[in-house]
Design a protein around this motif. Structure first.
Motif, PDB file in Angstrom:
ATOM      1  N   ASP A 275      23.120  17.963  19.795  1.00 47.95           N
ATOM      2  CA  ASP A 275      23.099  17.415  21.151  1.00 47.95           C
ATOM      3  C   ASP A 275      24.252  18.059  21.922  1.00 47.95           C
ATOM      4  O   ASP A 275      25.341  18.227  21.371  1.00 47.95           O
ATOM      5  CB  ASP A 275      23.261  15.892  21.126  1.00 47.95           C
ATOM      6  CG  ASP A 275      22.788  15.234  22.416  1.00 47.95           C
ATOM      7  OD1 ASP A 275      23.115  15.752  23.511  1.00 47.95           O
ATOM      8  OD2 ASP A 275      22.095  14.199  22.339  1.00 47.95           O
TER       9      ASP A 275
ATOM     10  N   ASP B 170      18.142  17.146  19.938  1.00 52.34           N
ATOM     11  CA  ASP B 170      17.951  16.891  21.368  1.00 52.34           C
ATOM     12  C   ASP B 170      16.920  17.872  21.916  1.00 52.34           C
ATOM     13  O   ASP B 170      16.995  19.075  21.659  1.00 52.34           O
ATOM     14  CB  ASP B 170      19.294  17.059  22.087  1.00 52.34           C
ATOM     15  CG  ASP B 170      19.218  16.662  23.544  1.00 52.34           C
ATOM     16  OD1 ASP B 170      18.271  15.951  23.925  1.00 52.34           O
ATOM     17  OD2 ASP B 170      20.111  17.072  24.314  1.00 52.34           O
ATOM     18  N   ALA B 171      15.958  17.361  22.656  1.00 55.69           N
ATOM     19  CA  ALA B 171      14.891  18.226  23.164  1.00 55.69           C
ATOM     20  C   ALA B 171      15.364  19.102  24.315  1.00 55.69           C
ATOM     21  O   ALA B 171      14.967  20.272  24.416  1.00 55.69           O
ATOM     22  CB  ALA B 171      13.697  17.383  23.613  1.00 55.69           C
TER      23      ALA B 171
ATOM     24  N   ASP C 134      16.473  25.470  23.982  1.00 60.46           N
ATOM     25  CA  ASP C 134      16.190  24.037  23.985  1.00 60.46           C
ATOM     26  C   ASP C 134      15.725  23.595  22.601  1.00 60.46           C
ATOM     27  O   ASP C 134      15.541  24.399  21.683  1.00 60.46           O
ATOM     28  CB  ASP C 134      15.170  23.674  25.067  1.00 60.46           C
ATOM     29  CG  ASP C 134      13.796  24.292  24.833  1.00 60.46           C
ATOM     30  OD1 ASP C 134      13.502  24.727  23.688  1.00 60.46           O
ATOM     31  OD2 ASP C 134      12.993  24.335  25.791  1.00 60.46           O
ATOM     32  N   GLY C 135      15.559  22.287  22.448  1.00 65.64           N
ATOM     33  CA  GLY C 135      15.208  21.745  21.139  1.00 65.64           C
ATOM     34  C   GLY C 135      13.872  22.234  20.616  1.00 65.64           C
ATOM     35  O   GLY C 135      13.701  22.420  19.407  1.00 65.64           O
ATOM     36  N   PHE C 136      12.914  22.446  21.516  1.00 69.50           N
ATOM     37  CA  PHE C 136      11.593  22.901  21.077  1.00 69.50           C
ATOM     38  C   PHE C 136      11.689  24.287  20.421  1.00 69.50           C
ATOM     39  O   PHE C 136      11.083  24.535  19.384  1.00 69.50           O
ATOM     40  CB  PHE C 136      10.626  22.938  22.263  1.00 69.50           C
ATOM     41  CG  PHE C 136      10.476  21.617  22.969  1.00 69.50           C
ATOM     42  CD1 PHE C 136       9.989  20.503  22.299  1.00 69.50           C
ATOM     43  CD2 PHE C 136      10.840  21.477  24.301  1.00 69.50           C
ATOM     44  CE1 PHE C 136       9.855  19.278  22.935  1.00 69.50           C
ATOM     45  CE2 PHE C 136      10.721  20.263  24.951  1.00 69.50           C
ATOM     46  CZ  PHE C 136      10.226  19.157  24.268  1.00 69.50           C
TER      47      PHE C 136
ATOM     48  N   PHE D  46      12.995  14.460  16.950  1.00 68.27           N
ATOM     49  CA  PHE D  46      13.446  14.785  18.306  1.00 68.27           C
ATOM     50  C   PHE D  46      14.063  13.570  18.979  1.00 68.27           C
ATOM     51  O   PHE D  46      13.639  12.428  18.768  1.00 68.27           O
ATOM     52  CB  PHE D  46      12.262  15.278  19.150  1.00 68.27           C
ATOM     53  CG  PHE D  46      11.989  16.741  19.007  1.00 68.27           C
ATOM     54  CD1 PHE D  46      12.638  17.668  19.814  1.00 68.27           C
ATOM     55  CD2 PHE D  46      11.082  17.211  18.069  1.00 68.27           C
ATOM     56  CE1 PHE D  46      12.400  19.020  19.692  1.00 68.27           C
ATOM     57  CE2 PHE D  46      10.827  18.560  17.940  1.00 68.27           C
ATOM     58  CZ  PHE D  46      11.484  19.464  18.749  1.00 68.27           C
TER      59      PHE D  46
ATOM     60  N   THR E  19      14.697  12.468  22.846  1.00 67.74           N
ATOM     61  CA  THR E  19      14.302  12.925  24.170  1.00 67.74           C
ATOM     62  C   THR E  19      14.190  11.779  25.159  1.00 67.74           C
ATOM     63  O   THR E  19      13.855  10.656  24.792  1.00 67.74           O
ATOM     64  CB  THR E  19      12.947  13.661  24.102  1.00 67.74           C
ATOM     65  OG1 THR E  19      12.560  14.067  25.410  1.00 67.74           O
ATOM     66  CG2 THR E  19      11.860  12.779  23.510  1.00 67.74           C
TER      67      THR E  19
ATOM     68  N   HIS F 275       5.259  16.278  26.726  1.00 67.47           N
ATOM     69  CA  HIS F 275       6.517  16.535  26.046  1.00 67.47           C
ATOM     70  C   HIS F 275       6.483  16.023  24.605  1.00 67.47           C
ATOM     71  O   HIS F 275       7.030  16.642  23.704  1.00 67.47           O
ATOM     72  CB  HIS F 275       7.681  15.880  26.803  1.00 67.47           C
ATOM     73  CG  HIS F 275       7.935  16.523  28.135  1.00 67.47           C
ATOM     74  ND1 HIS F 275       8.014  15.797  29.296  1.00 67.47           N
ATOM     75  CD2 HIS F 275       8.114  17.822  28.480  1.00 67.47           C
ATOM     76  CE1 HIS F 275       8.231  16.627  30.313  1.00 67.47           C
ATOM     77  NE2 HIS F 275       8.294  17.850  29.844  1.00 67.47           N
TER      78      HIS F 275
ATOM     79  N   ALA G 205       6.782  18.315  21.207  1.00 62.40           N
ATOM     80  CA  ALA G 205       7.714  18.049  20.109  1.00 62.40           C
ATOM     81  C   ALA G 205       7.010  18.173  18.759  1.00 62.40           C
ATOM     82  O   ALA G 205       7.533  18.785  17.823  1.00 62.40           O
ATOM     83  CB  ALA G 205       8.325  16.657  20.267  1.00 62.40           C
TER      84      ALA G 205
ATOM     85  N   GLY H 265       8.201  18.918  14.911  1.00 66.99           N
ATOM     86  CA  GLY H 265       8.840  17.620  14.715  1.00 66.99           C
ATOM     87  C   GLY H 265       7.950  16.671  13.926  1.00 66.99           C
ATOM     88  O   GLY H 265       6.723  16.747  13.996  1.00 66.99           O
TER      89      GLY H 265
ATOM     90  N   TYR I  90       9.904  11.197  16.899  1.00 64.89           N
ATOM     91  CA  TYR I  90      10.802  11.298  18.046  1.00 64.89           C
ATOM     92  C   TYR I  90      11.323   9.913  18.398  1.00 64.89           C
ATOM     93  O   TYR I  90      10.688   8.890  18.104  1.00 64.89           O
ATOM     94  CB  TYR I  90      10.108  11.939  19.249  1.00 64.89           C
ATOM     95  CG  TYR I  90       9.119  11.043  19.957  1.00 64.89           C
ATOM     96  CD1 TYR I  90       9.482  10.334  21.108  1.00 64.89           C
ATOM     97  CD2 TYR I  90       7.816  10.905  19.486  1.00 64.89           C
ATOM     98  CE1 TYR I  90       8.586   9.508  21.762  1.00 64.89           C
ATOM     99  CE2 TYR I  90       6.909  10.083  20.131  1.00 64.89           C
ATOM    100  CZ  TYR I  90       7.295   9.382  21.265  1.00 64.89           C
ATOM    101  OH  TYR I  90       6.399   8.556  21.902  1.00 64.89           O
TER     102      TYR I  90
END
Length: 316
Positions: free
Chosen positions: A26, A70-71, A77-79, A98, A100, A107, A111, A116, A119
């Motif tokens: 994060d 963190d997405a 970014d997280g993805f 995830f 988010t 979204h 994920a 993932g 989430y």
């Protein structure tokens, strides 16, 4: 207090403790602090990363049991971090949860598509996060135990997706053996992929696949095709066979040097001087000179006689 980001321990150092390892990713320090304290109080070993790039480095080095990701972060970014973790055979097995604030359907779908397994929504509720982690940690623990059990018995294992030629996952021992015998960090070396393509075609036709054997001094790596785990994923098992004891017996029985014993060993295996030179990293002329010394010590004049004497002596 958080552990220093520049002093992250490797998995081998972490394994000395029984606590399971959580990597939190994060870019907001306050989020890290809240989660770190809650997880630490619950008995987890907690590692942190504040960027996507750092997360990839720390996951590869520390091999955490689960990643809280963190997405939305600047840079990677997280993805994208999740996709890259899942693309690496050494981190593909790690479950990713995830974090988010983006709860729109697209979204959430993104994920899961990125790899993932779950989430949680922001603002983060630590008790909920810990409950989610406990569920996924159990599956991760069983998978890790299975991989370690395979390695403990000397059966290094990996899965390769034959269509893409990508290593889907591999045990630590498999990664080590690939580096030793193929001499590269490529998780799916071209020579291994060519062998897999041929053997998988044989298996599809109902024929028994044939193992590959790679030689490194007095050791061999035997690679076998086991089974297809999905439409295009094949399970491969690698087993290292050591003939060091045989070489040592030749040294003792015939009063040979180590290199002379190695030459005699490969002569008994039917290898030519050029083959032996390639195996031992020397020239055929050097092999011939060693072989002359072997003849003298064994009291023979030919390769066949030397090989027969060596085999008969070892049988006794």
């Amino acid at each position: 207090m958080h552990a220093s980001l520049n002093e992250l321990p490797a998995r081998a150092d972490i394994d000395g403790a029984s606590a399971e390892v959580v990597l939190i990713v994060d870019d907001v320090p306050d989020n890290l602090s809240v989660l770190h304290d809650a997880l630490d109080e619950s008995g987890y070993t907690v590692l942190v990363a504040t960027s996507g790039e750092a997360a990839l480095q720390r996951a590869a080095q520390a091999q955490p049991d689960i990643v809280l990701l963190d997405a939305v972060m600047p840079g990677l970014d997280g993805f994208e971090v999740a996709r890259r973790l899942k693309a690496r055979p050494d981190t593909a097995h790690i479950p990713i949860v995830f974090m988010t604030g983006l709860t729109e359907t697209e979204h959430v779908v993104a994920a899961f598509q990125a790899g993932g397994v779950d989430y949680v929504t922001k603002p983060i509720r630590p008790r909920e996060v810990i409950a989610r982690i406990a569920v996924h940690m159990q599956g991760a623990r069983h998978a890790r135990q299975a991989r370690n059990a395979l390695d403990a018995f000397g059966h290094a294992t990996m899965a390769i997706h034959i269509g893409s030629g990508r290593a889907v996952w591999q045990t630590p021992l498999a990664r080590k053996l690939l580096q030793q015998y193929f001499g590269a960090d490529d998780p799916a070396p071209p020579q291994l992929l060519r062998w897999l393509q041929v053997q998988s075609a044989l298996a599809a036709q109902g024929h028994a696949p044939r193992p590959m054997a790679l030689v490194r001094e007095a050791r061999q790596l035997v690679i076998s095709l086991q089974e297809r785990t999905s439409d295009e994923d094949w399970l491969i098992v690698m087993r290292e066979v050591s003939d060091t004891a045989v070489v040592e017996a030749m040294m003792q029985n015939f009063r040979l040097t180590l290199r002379e014993a190695e030459v005699l060993y490969w002569v008994a295996k039917g290898k030519t001087n050029r083959d032996i030179g390639d195996i031992l990293g020397s020239s055929p002329a050097t092999v011939k000179k060693h072989l002359e010394h072997v003849y003298e010590k064994l009291g023979v004049e030919t390769r066949t006689a030397a090989a027969n004497l060596a085999m008969n002596k070892l049988r006794l």
